[in-house]
Design an enzyme around this catalytic site. Sequence first.
Site, PDB file in Angstrom:
ATOM      1  NE  ARG A  65     -18.033   2.756   2.864  1.00 61.00           N
ATOM      2  CZ  ARG A  65     -18.674   1.892   1.935  1.00 61.00           C
ATOM      3  NH1 ARG A  65     -19.206   2.748   0.825  1.00 61.00           N
ATOM      4  NH2 ARG A  65     -19.291   0.744   2.000  1.00 61.00           N
ATOM      5  CG  HIS A  69     -13.822  -0.052   2.381  1.00 60.65           C
ATOM      6  ND1 HIS A  69     -14.910  -0.987   2.224  1.00 60.65           N
ATOM      7  CD2 HIS A  69     -14.339   0.559   3.550  1.00 60.65           C
ATOM      8  CE1 HIS A  69     -15.854  -0.671   2.924  1.00 60.65           C
ATOM      9  NE2 HIS A  69     -15.549   0.432   3.760  1.00 60.65           N
ATOM     10  CG  ASN A  97     -14.898  -3.059  -1.156  1.00 63.00           C
ATOM     11  OD1 ASN A  97     -14.801  -2.381   0.008  1.00 63.00           O
ATOM     12  ND2 ASN A  97     -13.724  -3.777  -1.346  1.00 63.00           N
ATOM     13  CG  HIS A 196     -19.195   5.283  10.712  1.00 66.90           C
ATOM     14  ND1 HIS A 196     -19.880   4.255  10.866  1.00 66.90           N
ATOM     15  CD2 HIS A 196     -18.533   5.145   9.568  1.00 66.90           C
ATOM     16  CE1 HIS A 196     -19.440   3.433   9.995  1.00 66.90           C
ATOM     17  NE2 HIS A 196     -18.727   3.991   9.207  1.00 66.90           N
TER      18      HIS A 196
END
Length: 327
Positions: A65, A69, A97, A196
């Site tokens: 992740r 990001h 975040n 995911h």
Amino acid sequence: MTASSRSSSWVALALLLFVALAHTANADHLSTGYYTRTCPNVERVVSSVMAKRVGGGRMAPAVLRLFFHDCFVNGCDASVLLDATPFSESEKDAEPNASLTGFTVIDEIKAELERECPATVSCSDVLALASRDAVTLLGGPTWNVPLGRKDSRFPADKEFTTIHLPSPNDNLGELIKMFGDQGLDARDMTALSGAHTVGMSNCKHYRERVYGTSDTKYNIDPSFAEARRQMCPPQGSSGDAGKAPFDVQTPRKFDNAYYRDLIAHQGLLNSDQALYSGSGVDSLVVRYGADGDAFGKDFAKAMVKMGNIAPPKGMPTEVRLHCSKAN
């Protein structure tokens, strides 16, 4: 030449070298052999620390992740790792975040590499390699990671960060545009969303979906919604309350079960279920749900493509010695 003038010349040369390094953009050609001469054991070091610290546990999705990001905000430049200073905000403090973790793993890898080959491997390359290893450690595909990125000296501000990251309630059109703005097409978007298949989400991100309080038109399996409501009160919770896995079938295995969840209308977020909503990417969801190898291949290709997103031209960059602060 006097000792004083020689000293001044060396200082001037050092400053020139620093400026040249700081303005070398990530647009330079990336190569899988970038560190062959300067740090030949880089991948072994990253893999060793990842296997020790991450294994098949929850930290692997956290590292993956981080890479997503980072790359979606001013390119893959490790800016998401920078702490706030009196002079600049931190991307870590932007709302999307707030739940990021995994920073200590990246710091440990970087510290090991500084002992192995000082001032050589960028934090952004560490993050790219670590995210690949995170997927592999969870049983997913592997791929060759092009290297040679540099680290930004400055983070984006919180507002810029927020608007450049997908939202849990984005619809398909919004997702396609957001990924498209990064040079990623609908196929890339659909494959990358398969990340995911591992990891978890906080209640506040899926509450609207399971309680039907948003304007979403996406169907949800009633038994799935009821099970999630048992974990997530209708209001008031935040932080880690009501954490639920994106994929309840195999939450710690990187596989294609995520897509089968979508076909069963059991996507946890509205933005997950948007991929299977009677629109343009339904056929890809069906394909990935039926063929794990096809998903793995497309995911690996899309990760390389996302990892090639460069920071804006002219952005000051360097190889950071510590990932949380500029040199």
